[in-house]
Design a protein around this motif. Structure first.
Motif, PDB file in Angstrom:
ATOM      1  N   TRP A 155       0.835  -1.197   0.000  1.00 52.65           N
ATOM      2  CA  TRP A 155       0.000   0.000   0.000  1.00 52.65           C
ATOM      3  C   TRP A 155       0.872   1.250   0.000  1.00 52.65           C
ATOM      4  O   TRP A 155       0.553   2.220  -0.697  1.00 52.65           O
ATOM      5  CB  TRP A 155      -0.963  -0.012   1.191  1.00 52.65           C
ATOM      6  CG  TRP A 155      -2.172  -0.871   0.969  1.00 52.65           C
ATOM      7  CD1 TRP A 155      -2.190  -2.211   0.695  1.00 52.65           C
ATOM      8  CD2 TRP A 155      -3.534  -0.450   0.985  1.00 52.65           C
ATOM      9  NE1 TRP A 155      -3.483  -2.654   0.545  1.00 52.65           N
ATOM     10  CE2 TRP A 155      -4.327  -1.601   0.716  1.00 52.65           C
ATOM     11  CE3 TRP A 155      -4.174   0.753   1.211  1.00 52.65           C
ATOM     12  CZ2 TRP A 155      -5.717  -1.557   0.666  1.00 52.65           C
ATOM     13  CZ3 TRP A 155      -5.563   0.811   1.167  1.00 52.65           C
ATOM     14  CH2 TRP A 155      -6.333  -0.335   0.890  1.00 52.65           C
ATOM     15  N   VAL A 158       2.315   1.695  -3.548  1.00 54.40           N
ATOM     16  CA  VAL A 158       1.343   2.113  -4.567  1.00 54.40           C
ATOM     17  C   VAL A 158       0.828   3.527  -4.313  1.00 54.40           C
ATOM     18  O   VAL A 158       0.784   4.365  -5.227  1.00 54.40           O
ATOM     19  CB  VAL A 158       0.170   1.113  -4.622  1.00 54.40           C
ATOM     20  CG1 VAL A 158      -0.945   1.648  -5.534  1.00 54.40           C
ATOM     21  CG2 VAL A 158       0.654  -0.240  -5.112  1.00 54.40           C
ATOM     22  N   PHE A 159       0.440   3.834  -3.080  1.00 55.24           N
ATOM     23  CA  PHE A 159      -0.239   5.103  -2.818  1.00 55.24           C
ATOM     24  C   PHE A 159       0.712   6.234  -2.456  1.00 55.24           C
ATOM     25  O   PHE A 159       0.415   7.402  -2.734  1.00 55.24           O
ATOM     26  CB  PHE A 159      -1.276   4.922  -1.712  1.00 55.24           C
ATOM     27  CG  PHE A 159      -2.441   4.062  -2.111  1.00 55.24           C
ATOM     28  CD1 PHE A 159      -3.310   4.471  -3.106  1.00 55.24           C
ATOM     29  CD2 PHE A 159      -2.660   2.838  -1.508  1.00 55.24           C
ATOM     30  CE1 PHE A 159      -4.386   3.688  -3.489  1.00 55.24           C
ATOM     31  CE2 PHE A 159      -3.729   2.043  -1.872  1.00 55.24           C
ATOM     32  CZ  PHE A 159      -4.596   2.471  -2.874  1.00 55.24           C
ATOM     33  N   VAL A 236      -5.662  -0.224  -9.674  1.00 55.57           N
ATOM     34  CA  VAL A 236      -5.164  -0.108  -8.301  1.00 55.57           C
ATOM     35  C   VAL A 236      -5.085  -1.484  -7.655  1.00 55.57           C
ATOM     36  O   VAL A 236      -4.091  -1.844  -7.015  1.00 55.57           O
ATOM     37  CB  VAL A 236      -6.060   0.832  -7.469  1.00 55.57           C
ATOM     38  CG1 VAL A 236      -5.688   0.754  -5.990  1.00 55.57           C
ATOM     39  CG2 VAL A 236      -5.937   2.261  -7.964  1.00 55.57           C
ATOM     40  N   GLU A 239      -2.136  -3.364  -9.042  1.00 55.83           N
ATOM     41  CA  GLU A 239      -0.866  -2.892  -8.483  1.00 55.83           C
ATOM     42  C   GLU A 239      -0.669  -3.391  -7.063  1.00 55.83           C
ATOM     43  O   GLU A 239       0.450  -3.688  -6.638  1.00 55.83           O
ATOM     44  CB  GLU A 239      -0.822  -1.364  -8.506  1.00 55.83           C
ATOM     45  CG  GLU A 239      -0.697  -0.754  -9.887  1.00 55.83           C
ATOM     46  CD  GLU A 239      -0.627   0.756  -9.803  1.00 55.83           C
ATOM     47  OE1 GLU A 239       0.378   1.270  -9.265  1.00 55.83           O
ATOM     48  OE2 GLU A 239      -1.571   1.421 -10.254  1.00 55.83           O
ATOM     49  N   ILE A 303     -12.724   1.789  -3.513  1.00 55.44           N
ATOM     50  CA  ILE A 303     -11.814   2.768  -4.108  1.00 55.44           C
ATOM     51  C   ILE A 303     -12.626   4.018  -4.421  1.00 55.44           C
ATOM     52  O   ILE A 303     -13.682   3.934  -5.057  1.00 55.44           O
ATOM     53  CB  ILE A 303     -11.165   2.241  -5.406  1.00 55.44           C
ATOM     54  CG1 ILE A 303     -10.447   0.908  -5.160  1.00 55.44           C
ATOM     55  CG2 ILE A 303     -10.209   3.287  -5.975  1.00 55.44           C
ATOM     56  CD1 ILE A 303      -9.242   1.001  -4.272  1.00 55.44           C
ATOM     57  N   VAL A 310      -7.458   9.198  -7.645  1.00 55.16           N
ATOM     58  CA  VAL A 310      -7.743   8.232  -6.583  1.00 55.16           C
ATOM     59  C   VAL A 310      -7.454   8.925  -5.261  1.00 55.16           C
ATOM     60  O   VAL A 310      -6.297   9.148  -4.893  1.00 55.16           O
ATOM     61  CB  VAL A 310      -6.879   6.963  -6.728  1.00 55.16           C
ATOM     62  CG1 VAL A 310      -7.148   6.014  -5.553  1.00 55.16           C
ATOM     63  CG2 VAL A 310      -7.176   6.258  -8.044  1.00 55.16           C
TER      64      VAL A 310
END
Length: 441
Positions: A155, A158-159, A236, A239, A303, A310
């Motif tokens: 997480w 990715v974020f 998302v 990923e 999401i 996002v």
């Protein structure tokens, strides 16, 4: 977290603290929870752009405050309310029996009718299509899994997009927060909760921008199509490496203006776990009742996309499939399920459950219920053989709205309430029993 979120949490704690040392009936608990939900909803509306962060914080706060209530309820029932235990668990016995299944062909049948509850104080209107689904349905044993270090690292990768993050204590001893100061020029947060207590279990992880208002101010309105929003959300999951764990369920859209006057094109895309390839229907149990299956929140991944960005992600209670107990279980016909629903509706939707008994005008109130959809899918219930696992069993779920009005008015247009229909009655598709999501069977 923002000051507005903490103010919301303080309101919730104030509401709940007076009940900490009191044993509450289920009806009293539901009244309290309804008040809390109104507080949370009010907070989400006021702080719309931080909706995921607000909801997570509010739920965690309520969980912390209600620990004493849940423990008390469970202790009370353990001492004096075990007389029905054998009856409660007998329905899962047949899940382990492999039966011959004869698939029958049935035509679609639209059912439109009106009737009242047993007292005549609540009008119930049904407008659904009884489309028999002949697809094979399994019974699957699953176990909730904690949020792992691998989950957290993925997480953050990715974020946070390579931004350096630091760790701090979360809202309580079960939670941790990871803060990155520079994600697209803004502060972002990933929050993790692994609470594995008998009274209440929460396994969740979320991502959100702490200053969501500012990032949206810098990114003007962008008309994103449903297809593009879905592709963004799917990417998302890919990923994160969890695309095989979660199935797309539905998505909601809003193209309008928030309270601050900003033009928003917003999508909320939801995913659910599955059993042997069949989606599990998200049924929202009251985790504060002391009865919810394992006192555990439902399983869902969401999401949130606004103006093509996002801005949030939330994962509750991921499930791990452990065993397929029956890959093709015999089920009752949809017509039989509908007749069971009708009888249940007459006693379920009584006035005191549809109208507010504390309202000064309660005596002059009338209740209304509209059922507009029926779905078949897997629903999570308790596993009698293992307190740490659950069963996903096929069920018919009847969706609709409940509302009340003063005086003897015509049946209102409940579609205008502005919220999606909720699961109101759940029929076990194997034996026709009514599943109470708060109790988990």
């Amino acid at each position: 977290m923002t000051d507005s979120i903490y103010r919301l949490l303080n309101h919730v704690e104030t509401d709940m603290s007076i009940y900490e040392d009191t044993f509450l009936s289920e009806y009293e608990q539901k009244q309290i929870i309804e008040r809390i939900h109104k507080k949370i909803q009010s907070g989400c509306e006021k702080k719309h752009r931080n909706s995921i962060l607000t909801r997570v914080a509010a739920v965690i706060a309520v969980c912390a405050v209600t620990g004493g209530i849940i423990a008390g309820v469970r202790m009370y029932r353990a001492k004096g309310n075990n007389t029905k235990e054998s009856e409660e668990y007998t329905l899962s016995e047949k899940y382990y029996i492999k039966e011959d299944v004869t698939v029958q062909e049935h035509h679609n049948d639209r059912r439109t009718e009106e009737f009242t509850d047993i007292s005549g104080d609540v009008e119930i209107r049904v407008d659904i299509e009884l489309a028999e689904d002949t697809a094979h349905m399994p019974v699957v044993r699953v176990e909730p899994r904690k949020i792992t270090t691998e989950d957290i690292d993925k997480w953050k990768e990715v974020f946070f997009e390579g931004s350096t993050a630091y760790e701090k204590e979360g809202f309580d001893k079960y939670s941790r927060e990871y803060i990155a100061d520079d994600v697209n020029g803004h502060e972002a947060i990933i929050g993790v909760t692994n609470r594995d207590e008998e009274a209440l279990k929460i396994f969740s992880i979320f991502f959100s921008y702490n200053d969501g208002n500012r990032i949206l101010d810098e990114k003007p309105y962008k008309n994103t199509s449903e297809e593009d929003a879905r592709k963004m959300a799917d990417s998302v999951l890919k990923e994160l490496g969890i695309e095989d764990e979660w199935y797309f369920y539905d998505q909601f859209s809003l193209d309008g203006y928030d309270n601050g006057g900003a033009h928003l094109c917003e999508y909320s895309i939801r995913y659910v776990p599955h059993g042997n390839g069949i989606s599990a229907i998200p049924v929202y149990a009251n985790i504060f009742s002391g009865n919810c299956p394992g006192n555990m929140y439902h399983s869902e991944l969401e999401i949130e996309i606004i103006n093509g960005i996002v801005v949030g992600a939330l994962m509750w209670t991921p499930l791990a499939e452990k065993e397929i107990l029956n890959d093709d279980v015999k089920m009752i016909h949809i017509e039989e399920a509908y007749e069971i629903f009708k009888e249940q509706a007459k006693t379920e939707f009584i006035k005191e459950r549809v109208c507010d008994p504390e309202d000064p005008g309660y005596d002059n109130m009338k209740g209304y219920v509209k059922i507009n959809e029926i779905k078949k899918g897997l629903v999570r219930i308790k596993d009698k053989n293992n307190e740490n696992s659950f069963l996903l069993v096929p069920a018919w779920v009847f969706y609709g709205w409940k509302d009340s009005r003063y005086g003897n008015t015509e049946f209102p247009n409940l579609d205008e309430l502005g919220a999606g229909a909720s699961p109101l009655i759940i029929i076990n598709a194997i034996d026709g029993s009514v599943i109470d999501p708060d109790r988990g069977y």
